[in-house]
Write a protein that holds these residues in place. Structure first.
Motif, PDB file in Angstrom:
ATOM      1  N   TYR A   1       0.844  -1.209   0.000  1.00 23.69           N
ATOM      2  CA  TYR A   1       0.000   0.000   0.000  1.00 23.69           C
ATOM      3  C   TYR A   1       0.880   1.261   0.000  1.00 23.69           C
ATOM      4  CZ  TYR A   1      -3.880   3.003   1.749  1.00 23.69           C
ATOM      5  OH  TYR A   1      -4.839   3.963   1.926  1.00 23.69           O
ATOM      6  N   PHE A   2       1.807   1.320   0.919  1.00 21.81           N
ATOM      7  CA  PHE A   2       2.656   2.521   0.995  1.00 21.81           C
ATOM      8  C   PHE A   2       3.537   2.657  -0.257  1.00 21.81           C
ATOM      9  CE2 PHE A   2       1.805   2.035   5.643  1.00 21.81           C
ATOM     10  CZ  PHE A   2       1.123   3.237   5.792  1.00 21.81           C
ATOM     11  N   LYS A   3       3.943   1.527  -0.798  1.00 21.84           N
ATOM     12  CA  LYS A   3       4.753   1.544  -2.028  1.00 21.84           C
ATOM     13  C   LYS A   3       3.949   2.145  -3.190  1.00 21.84           C
ATOM     14  CE  LYS A   3       6.959  -2.222  -3.874  1.00 21.84           C
ATOM     15  NZ  LYS A   3       7.438  -3.599  -3.647  1.00 21.84           N
ATOM     16  N   GLU A   4       2.696   1.721  -3.290  1.00 18.90           N
ATOM     17  CA  GLU A   4       1.831   2.204  -4.378  1.00 18.90           C
ATOM     18  C   GLU A   4       1.491   3.691  -4.184  1.00 18.90           C
ATOM     19  OE1 GLU A   4       1.319   1.113  -7.154  1.00 18.90           O
ATOM     20  OE2 GLU A   4      -0.616   1.756  -7.956  1.00 18.90           O
ATOM     21  N   ILE A   5       1.246   4.083  -2.940  1.00 22.64           N
ATOM     22  CA  ILE A   5       0.975   5.504  -2.651  1.00 22.64           C
ATOM     23  C   ILE A   5       2.182   6.340  -3.093  1.00 22.64           C
ATOM     24  CG2 ILE A   5       0.701   7.227  -0.787  1.00 22.64           C
ATOM     25  CD1 ILE A   5      -1.740   5.723  -0.448  1.00 22.64           C
ATOM     26  N   LYS A   6       3.360   5.851  -2.752  1.00 24.35           N
ATOM     27  CA  LYS A   6       4.581   6.581  -3.089  1.00 24.35           C
ATOM     28  C   LYS A   6       4.744   6.690  -4.606  1.00 24.35           C
ATOM     29  CE  LYS A   6       9.372   6.598  -1.612  1.00 24.35           C
ATOM     30  NZ  LYS A   6      10.411   5.843  -0.910  1.00 24.35           N
ATOM     31  N   ARG A   7       4.441   5.602  -5.292  1.00 28.80           N
ATOM     32  CA  ARG A   7       4.572   5.597  -6.753  1.00 28.80           C
ATOM     33  C   ARG A   7       3.618   6.622  -7.388  1.00 28.80           C
ATOM     34  NH1 ARG A   7       2.486   3.861 -11.281  1.00 28.80           N
ATOM     35  NH2 ARG A   7       0.623   2.983 -10.298  1.00 28.80           N
ATOM     36  N   VAL A   8       2.343   6.595  -6.999  1.00 23.28           N
ATOM     37  CA  VAL A   8       1.393   7.542  -7.620  1.00 23.28           C
ATOM     38  C   VAL A   8       1.698   8.981  -7.191  1.00 23.28           C
ATOM     39  CG1 VAL A   8      -0.515   5.958  -8.122  1.00 23.28           C
ATOM     40  CG2 VAL A   8      -0.449   7.073  -5.903  1.00 23.28           C
ATOM     41  N   LYS A   9       2.163   9.115  -5.970  1.00 21.53           N
ATOM     42  CA  LYS A   9       2.506  10.451  -5.463  1.00 21.53           C
ATOM     43  C   LYS A   9       3.574  11.102  -6.358  1.00 21.53           C
ATOM     44  CE  LYS A   9       2.824  10.894  -0.896  1.00 21.53           C
ATOM     45  NZ  LYS A   9       3.232  11.143   0.492  1.00 21.53           N
ATOM     46  N   TYR A  10       4.622  10.343  -6.696  1.00 23.42           N
ATOM     47  CA  TYR A  10       5.690  10.916  -7.516  1.00 23.42           C
ATOM     48  C   TYR A  10       5.329  10.998  -8.990  1.00 23.42           C
ATOM     49  CZ  TYR A  10       8.312  11.396  -3.324  1.00 23.42           C
ATOM     50  OH  TYR A  10       8.689  11.811  -2.067  1.00 23.42           O
TER      51      TYR A  10
END
Ligand SMILES: [Zn+2]
Ligand SMILES: [Zn+2]
Length: 265
Positions: free
Chosen positions: A57-66
């Motif tokens: 979840y946090f990995k995906e959030i980070k990906r979309v965030k950037y």
């Protein structure tokens, strides 16, 4: 606009990718969004846990965030389905995971899911409401590791005929006590606009509860659409903001790293 209650396919009841949610949020001019995917432990009579792998979840959030940096702010929160006996389990979960924002919701009562199990065939509606608000009262007394209480009268959505929804006055005392504890502990409540697309003619909670919250000194409100698909992002945000303003509130709040920030309305 700020949408602080969103689900993606990390929730068991959404099929929409975070990317699709974000693209819709950008198209709808949202400034800041917070995913609040479900973690509902022992959610049903059969004790099914609805959860996701928080690392992913946090990995995906980070990906979309950037990926969308500069276009929109994207935050990673969670909506936990609280039941009083799960306090320790949730404490541990929240200790181990750096969510930006935590919504505490009551989705299950008497160890049964309001949406999935057949509670309405087992008990009269008045009794269900009594248990619902009693467990909510226990939850706000016992548990402090959350930011806002989600959709306070969510149970109204599950009454087939809206005319059967018990009058709010019957539960006035306990709702007041719940709100007093929330205010005293520095927590907030959310205005969840999904009520209006789920057969009700109001947001959750209904204006009378928001009015009571204001009268008791409550100030912290967030707005969330509870969207489970892209087209519902920011749903009725302006109407919710207007309602809040008309009731005399001056701010809505957003949360980052569990800290609250007022936004003037
Ligand atoms: Zn919910
Ligand atoms: Zn939700």
């Amino acid at each position: 606009m700020y949408d602080f209650h969103l689900h993606s396919n990390f929730s068991m009841d959404s099929k929409t990718s975070m990317d699709a949610m974000v693209l819709s949020a950008i198209a709808n001019n949202l400034r800041s969004i917070c995913f609040t995917d479900h973690i509902d432990l022992e959610s049903t009579e059969k004790k099914i846990d609805f959860l996701f792998r928080t690392d992913d979840y946090f990995k995906e959030i980070k990906r979309v965030k950037y990926k969308h940096l500069g276009k929109i702010e994207i935050l990673g929160g969670v909506e936990i389905g609280m039941q009083p006996h799960l306090k320790e389990k949730y404490e541990l979960l929240l200790e181990q995971n750096p969510f930006d924002f935590v919504i505490m919701s009551i989705h299950s009562i008497a160890k049964k899911s309001i949406a999935i199990d057949n509670i309405f065939q087992e008990m009269p509606i008045e009794q269900i409401y009594k248990i619902y608000f009693n467990e909510m009262y226990e939850a706000v007394k016992l548990f402090d590791n959350y930011d806002v209480l989600g959709h306070m009268d969510y149970i109204d959505r599950y009454i087939l005929n809206p005319l059967d929804i018990p009058n709010y006055d019957r539960y006035y005392e306990i709702i007041s006590e719940i709100l007093k504890i929330i205010i005293k502990k520095g927590k907030g409540i959310e205005v969840n606009t999904a009520g209006m697309r789920r057969g009700l003619d109001y947001f959750n909670p209904k204006p009378s509860i928001l009015e009571l919250y204001k009268d008791l000194g409550g100030e912290i409100l967030t707005i969330g659409s509870d969207a489970h698909s892209a087209e519902h992002i920011g749903y009725n945000y302006r109407l919710a903001e207007k309602l809040i303003k008309d009731l005399g509130f001056k701010y809505i709040y957003i949360f980052k790293e569990r800290k609250k920030f007022p936004i003037k309305i």
